[in-house]
Every structure is written in structure tokens, then in C-alpha cells.
Enzyme design. Structure first.
Site, short mmCIF file in Angstrom:
data_model
loop_
_atom_site.label_atom_id
_atom_site.label_comp_id
_atom_site.label_asym_id
_atom_site.label_seq_id
_atom_site.Cartn_x
_atom_site.Cartn_y
_atom_site.Cartn_z
N ARG A 1 -49.70 16.23 -57.21
CA ARG A 1 -49.99 14.87 -56.71
C ARG A 1 -48.69 14.10 -56.44
NH1 ARG A 1 -54.16 17.17 -56.65
NH2 ARG A 1 -56.21 16.38 -57.20
N SER B 1 -60.30 10.57 -58.19
CA SER B 1 -59.68 10.48 -59.52
C SER B 1 -58.78 9.25 -59.56
CB SER B 1 -58.81 11.71 -59.80
OG SER B 1 -59.57 12.89 -59.74
N GLU C 1 -53.25 7.52 -60.27
CA GLU C 1 -53.03 8.28 -59.03
C GLU C 1 -53.19 7.36 -57.82
OE1 GLU C 1 -55.36 12.10 -58.17
OE2 GLU C 1 -55.82 10.90 -56.40
P1 FAD Z 1 -54.98 5.81 -47.74
O1 FAD Z 1 -55.82 5.50 -48.92
O2 FAD Z 1 -55.22 5.07 -46.49
O3 FAD Z 1 -53.45 5.64 -48.16
C1 FAD Z 1 -52.97 6.16 -49.39
C2 FAD Z 1 -51.46 5.85 -49.49
O4 FAD Z 1 -50.74 6.60 -48.50
C3 FAD Z 1 -51.15 4.38 -49.19
O5 FAD Z 1 -50.09 3.97 -50.00
C4 FAD Z 1 -50.74 4.38 -47.71
O6 FAD Z 1 -49.85 3.34 -47.39
C5 FAD Z 1 -50.08 5.74 -47.57
N1 FAD Z 1 -50.28 6.31 -46.22
C6 FAD Z 1 -51.45 6.76 -45.70
N2 FAD Z 1 -51.23 7.31 -44.47
C7 FAD Z 1 -49.89 7.19 -44.23
C8 FAD Z 1 -49.05 7.56 -43.14
N3 FAD Z 1 -49.51 8.15 -42.04
N4 FAD Z 1 -47.73 7.30 -43.25
C9 FAD Z 1 -47.22 6.68 -44.36
N5 FAD Z 1 -47.97 6.32 -45.41
C10 FAD Z 1 -49.29 6.56 -45.35
N6 FAD Z 1 -57.44 13.54 -53.49
C11 FAD Z 1 -57.09 14.80 -53.85
O7 FAD Z 1 -55.91 15.14 -53.85
N7 FAD Z 1 -58.03 15.72 -54.19
C12 FAD Z 1 -59.34 15.43 -54.21
O8 FAD Z 1 -60.15 16.29 -54.53
C13 FAD Z 1 -59.75 14.10 -53.86
N8 FAD Z 1 -61.05 13.77 -53.88
C14 FAD Z 1 -61.42 12.51 -53.54
C15 FAD Z 1 -62.79 12.18 -53.57
C16 FAD Z 1 -63.22 10.92 -53.23
C17 FAD Z 1 -64.70 10.61 -53.26
C18 FAD Z 1 -62.28 9.94 -52.84
C19 FAD Z 1 -62.74 8.57 -52.43
C20 FAD Z 1 -60.92 10.24 -52.82
C21 FAD Z 1 -60.47 11.53 -53.18
N9 FAD Z 1 -59.12 11.89 -53.18
C22 FAD Z 1 -58.74 13.17 -53.50
C23 FAD Z 1 -58.07 10.89 -52.85
C24 FAD Z 1 -57.85 10.70 -51.32
O9 FAD Z 1 -58.90 11.22 -50.58
C25 FAD Z 1 -56.54 11.36 -50.86
O10 FAD Z 1 -55.44 10.83 -51.58
C26 FAD Z 1 -56.29 11.16 -49.37
O11 FAD Z 1 -55.22 11.97 -48.94
C27 FAD Z 1 -56.01 9.71 -48.99
O12 FAD Z 1 -56.01 9.61 -47.57
P2 FAD Z 1 -56.19 8.23 -46.83
O13 FAD Z 1 -55.93 8.46 -45.39
O14 FAD Z 1 -57.49 7.62 -47.17
O15 FAD Z 1 -55.01 7.38 -47.47
N1 EPU Z 2 -64.27 16.71 -68.01
C1 EPU Z 2 -64.73 15.93 -69.04
N2 EPU Z 2 -65.51 14.84 -68.73
C2 EPU Z 2 -65.86 14.51 -67.46
C3 EPU Z 2 -65.39 15.33 -66.40
C4 EPU Z 2 -64.59 16.42 -66.70
O1 EPU Z 2 -64.45 16.20 -70.21
O2 EPU Z 2 -66.53 13.50 -67.27
C5 EPU Z 2 -63.37 17.85 -68.32
C6 EPU Z 2 -64.06 19.19 -68.32
O3 EPU Z 2 -63.51 19.94 -69.36
C7 EPU Z 2 -63.64 19.81 -67.01
C8 EPU Z 2 -62.26 19.20 -66.81
O4 EPU Z 2 -62.36 17.90 -67.36
O5 EPU Z 2 -63.59 21.19 -67.11
C9 EPU Z 2 -61.81 19.14 -65.36
O6 EPU Z 2 -62.79 18.44 -64.60
P1 EPU Z 2 -62.95 18.68 -63.03
O7 EPU Z 2 -63.02 20.13 -62.73
O8 EPU Z 2 -64.04 17.80 -62.55
O9 EPU Z 2 -61.57 18.22 -62.46
P2 EPU Z 2 -60.65 16.96 -62.72
O10 EPU Z 2 -59.47 17.38 -63.53
O11 EPU Z 2 -61.44 15.82 -63.28
C10 EPU Z 2 -59.23 17.44 -60.59
C11 EPU Z 2 -58.61 16.62 -59.51
C12 EPU Z 2 -59.65 16.30 -58.44
C13 EPU Z 2 -60.16 17.61 -57.85
C14 EPU Z 2 -60.79 18.42 -58.98
C15 EPU Z 2 -61.27 19.79 -58.52
C16 EPU Z 2 -56.80 15.34 -60.46
C17 EPU Z 2 -56.32 14.01 -60.90
N3 EPU Z 2 -58.06 15.39 -60.05
O12 EPU Z 2 -60.21 16.61 -61.23
O13 EPU Z 2 -59.00 15.57 -57.41
O14 EPU Z 2 -61.11 17.38 -56.85
O15 EPU Z 2 -59.80 18.62 -60.04
O16 EPU Z 2 -60.18 20.62 -58.31
O17 EPU Z 2 -56.03 16.29 -60.48
C18 EPU Z 2 -58.48 13.33 -56.74
O18 EPU Z 2 -57.30 13.63 -56.89
O19 EPU Z 2 -58.86 12.19 -56.34
C19 EPU Z 2 -59.51 14.31 -57.08
C20 EPU Z 2 -60.81 14.05 -57.03
#
Ligand code: FAD
Ligand code: EPU
Length: 333
Positions: free
Chosen positions: A159, A233, A329
Site C-alpha cells: 500500500r 479498508s 490507508e
Molecule cells: P481517489 O480516491 O480519487 O484518490 C485517492 C488518492 O490518490 C487521493 O489522494 C488523490 O489525490 C490521489 N490521486 C488519484 N488519482 C490521481 C492521479 N491521477 N494523479 C495524482 N494523484 C491521484 N484498495 C486496494 O488496494 N485493494 C482493495 O481490495 C480495495 N478494495 C476497495 C473496496 C471498496 C468497496 C472501496 C470503496 C475501496 C477499495 N480500495 C481498495 C481502495 C480504492 O479503491 C483504491 O485505493 C483505488 O485505487 C482508489 O482510486 P480512486 O481513483 O478512487 O482514487
Molecule cells: N478478520 C477478522 N474480523 C473481520 C474481518 C477479518 O478477524 O471482521 C481477520 C480474519 O482472520 C481474516 C483476516 O482478518 O482471515 C483477513 O481478512 P480479509 O481476508 O478480509 O482481508 P483484510 O486483511 O481485512 C486485505 C486488504 C483488502 C483486500 C483483502 C483481500 C488491506 C488493508 N486490506 O483486507 O484491501 O481486498 O485483503 O485481499 O491490506 C483495501 O485496501 O481497501 C482493501 C479492501
């Protein structure tokens, strides 16, 4: 570039926070960046899925609408695609799957834009986007030049990247080049994917099967921002010294962990937060998701400050109980 004034950002952030931007403009072409006005603080907005808005945004919000996908190179094993940063990430994933290319199928359904993906090196289900990035191009806001960084120069980490450290606030990412596989090597090692594929009876999955499995898992666990405001997250999973982990394990034998190096381990922040009793917690419209303790939610009209306050209370209670500092994050504006 047409500038609008006092625009509500409610439709532009997945947390569903209602604040205004003093000035707002769409970026449709590189030429728009070359003409940026001097003297206004700039805020770059993609899909708004990783930001928490805590008050009126002063200065100019640049809404990224740069579009386009092109094949730039190809050999027997790989295809290189240059993708404009305003493309929607999930649509791009689906596009590569239709082309039969492997590499980002585990990252299906992550919201947001292609340009934001390298900033925090998006990751899910055992894959990080850095594994497929060839280079990243950006407009340097103060030097007013287009710069391209190779994968190694981006300093990707969990991240993390150079865009969150040395280059913070100085760039507008314009395009990303990806190297994808014509002969996909699938990664189904993340337990839930195997289980999901078994349940639907798929023994020899394609990239599309893996993406569909990921989509089903994500849909069952994570709240849909169209229904309940959230930014995924809210915190990163912390890495702690092995000795600290061993102490915690003695007190909490079930604590989950993943080895990072010989002397550090990662523990899931969701587990720490749940142990502190926060899962399903709600104060007003700010809450902790009932199915995933790592996701903070807005049930309707929470303010960014209320979400921020809740995140601070969670950080304090995890620190008091486990002596672990959680790091946010989500980017706070
Ligand atoms: P924004 O929210 O619009 O911007 C985020 C930051 O980046 C801001 O500071 C912005 O200024 C900057 N920025 C954006 N675009 C640019 C650009 N072109 N140039 C310079 N700066 C820029 N993330 C994960 O890693 N893994 C996941 O599994 C994951 N699951 C998610 C699930 C949900 C339901 C949600 C809501 C979010 C999740 N995220 C996850 C977080 C998010 O989707 C990612 O961080 C994504 O890359 C953000 O993209 P965005 O275009 O919406 O960025
Ligand atoms: N767990 C709990 N309680 C909960 C949920 C999870 O105890 O309510 C524990 C369980 O042991 C589970 C572990 O946490 O096995 C990991 O949970 P999960 O697989 O849901 O993943 P996460 O660590 O919560 C991360 C990323 C997600 C990504 C998933 C799947 C980060 C900060 N988050 O979540 O990314 O989608 O793994 O790979 O690394 C994001 O960055 O926004 C994001 C959603």
C-alpha cells in the site's frame, strides 16, 4: 478547461460525504494540465474511493477524465498496454480479460481509476498491481514537465509507493503502462478463491473464472458504496516484530498472522479491531461494518469529522490493548 465554483463533492466520493469544492474542473486532455492556473492549491480526484473529506475543499479539484487504452508492444509472451489514468480500473480489468490476458484478474472489482492504482499499489487476493506495472507517467505540477518512472523507480511497497512519499502532492498521473501475460499464470493460492472455484465445480479455471470468483467473494464481504458509504479498508494491516507477535500469541493463541520476513509478521487489523469490540459499532451515522471490521461506513449523513473521530478512537483502543499503532490507508482531505 472550464472551472466551476462551489460544487458539491457528494457524487464524487464513495464515503458519501457532502462537502463542497471551492473550484472544480474536469481534466479531459494533457493540454488542460499545461494550462493549470498558478496560485491555487490543487487536489486530484479519481473515483473518490480512497478519500475522506473532512471539510470544504479549498483551491481547485481536478477531476480526472483522461481516457484511452492502446497496445504499445507485444511479443510471444506479453502484451504492453498504455492506459490513460482516468479509465475506470474495473472496466480495464474486464477489458484485459476479454483480450484473454492474465495478470490483474485477482484485482477485479476494486473501485477507482487506473491512475490511482500505482499510488497505493492496490492489492487483493494475493496480487499487487506492481507485479504488472512497466512504468508510470505523470505531469510534474511545479516543474511543468511530463515524467516517466520505471517500475523500480516507483519504490512500490505494501500500500505504498514514491507517490505517497518523496513525490507526495507534486504529480498528476496521466498514464500507466502494464505488461500482461498472453499465457496467464493463475494465482488461486488465496484460500477463499480455491474454495469459491471448488464450490462452483471449476477444476481448470480461466482468467475469467478467477475474476468471477474474486467478484463473488468481494460482493459477499464488502459493502457496496452505492448502498453504504465506505472507502474499503480504512487502515493498513500492521507489520510487527516477531517477538511482539510471540507475546501476543501467548495471550491470544488464535491471533492470525502472515510472515513478512524472518523477524517480522503482519497481523490483520480487522482482527485487532474486532477483538476490541468495534465490529458492528455505530455512533450516529458513522460505523464499523458488520461483516468486515476494517471497513468504516457512513450509514447516511455522517460527516467526515465523525468518521475521522471514530477512526481515532479505534486507533487508541488497539494501541492500548495490543501496543500496535494502526495507520490509516484512506487519504484524508
Ligand atoms: P481517489 O480516491 O480519487 O484518490 C485517492 C488518492 O490518490 C487521493 O489522494 C488523490 O489525490 C490521489 N490521486 C488519484 N488519482 C490521481 C492521479 N491521477 N494523479 C495524482 N494523484 C491521484 N484498495 C486496494 O488496494 N485493494 C482493495 O481490495 C480495495 N478494495 C476497495 C473496496 C471498496 C468497496 C472501496 C470503496 C475501496 C477499495 N480500495 C481498495 C481502495 C480504492 O479503491 C483504491 O485505493 C483505488 O485505487 C482508489 O482510486 P480512486 O481513483 O478512487 O482514487
Ligand atoms: N478478520 C477478522 N474480523 C473481520 C474481518 C477479518 O478477524 O471482521 C481477520 C480474519 O482472520 C481474516 C483476516 O482478518 O482471515 C483477513 O481478512 P480479509 O481476508 O478480509 O482481508 P483484510 O486483511 O481485512 C486485505 C486488504 C483488502 C483486500 C483483502 C483481500 C488491506 C488493508 N486490506 O483486507 O484491501 O481486498 O485483503 O485481499 O491490506 C483495501 O485496501 O481497501 C482493501 C479492501
Amino acid at each position: 478547461m472550464q472551472q466551476l465554483q462551489n460544487i458539491s463533492l457528494l457524487p464524487y466520493n464513495t464515503f458519501g460525504i457532502d462537502v463542497t469544492a471551492e473550484h472544480f474542473a474536469d481534466v479531459n486532455a494533457l493540454a488542460d494540465l499545461q494550462e493549470l492556473p498558478a496560485g491555487l492549491p490543487l487536489h486530484i480526484l479519481g473515483g473518490g474511493s480512497n478519500i475522506l473529506l473532512t471539510g470544504q475543499v479549498h483551491g481547485l479539484v481536478l477531476h480526472n477524465k483522461l481516457k484511452g487504452i492502446a497496445v504499445v508492444r507485444e511479443n510471444d509472451d506479453h502484451v504492453w498496454l498504455s492506459v490513460a489514468s482516468g479509465e475506470v480500473w474495473h472496466d480495464f480489468v474486464l477489458h484485459t480479460i476479454e483480450m484473454g490476458l492474465g495478470g490483474i484478474e485477482n484485482l477485479a472489482l476494486i473501485p477507482g481509476t487506473v491512475g490511482a492504482a500505482p499510488i497505493q499499489n492496490i492489492g487483493a487476493y494475493g496480487t499487487e498491481v506492481k507485479q504488472t506495472i512497466e512504468d508510470v507517467s505523470f505531469w510534474h505540477l511545479s516543474e511543468r514537465t511530463l515524467v516517466t518512472l520505471s517500475n523500480a523507480e516507483c519504490h512500490f511497497g505494501y500500500r505504498d509507493s514514491i507517490f505517497k512519499t518523496q513525490l507526495r502532492g507534486q504529480f498528476f498521473i496521466t498514464s500507466v503502462t502494464f505488461r500482461l501475460n498472453k499465457k496467464p499464470v493463475l494465482n488461486t493460492s488465496y484460500g477463499a478463491i480455491e474454495q469459491e472455484l471448488n464450490e462452483v465445480g471449476i477444476a481448470h479455471p480461466t482468467v475469467k473464472d478467477v475474476a468471477q470468483a474474486v467478484i463473488r467473494i468481494r460482493t459477499s464481504k464488502l459493502p457496496d458504496p452505492k448502498v453504504t458509504g465506505n472507502a474499503g479498508s480504512f487502515f493498513k494491516n500492521p507489520t510487527i516484530p516477531l517477538a511482539h507477535y510471540k507475546m501476543l500469541q501467548a495471550a491470544y493463541p488464535s491471533i492470525p498472522h502472515y510472515p513478512v520476513s524472518d523477524d517480522t509478521v503482519k497481523v490483520p487489523a480487522a482482527w485487532l479491531i474486532e477483538q476490541c469490540g468495534w465490529k458492528g459499532h455505530r455512533t450516529g451515522d458513522a460505523g464499523v461494518h458488520t461483516k468486515q471490521a476494517l471497513v468504516l461506513v457512513n450509514y447516511g449523513h455522517a460527516s467526515g469529522n465523525e468518521i475521522w473521530q471514530l477512526s481515532g478512537d479505534i486507533i487508541d483502543s488497539v494501541a492500548n490493548r495490543f501496543n500496535i499503532s494502526l495507520e490509516r490507508e484512506v487519504q484524508v482531505w
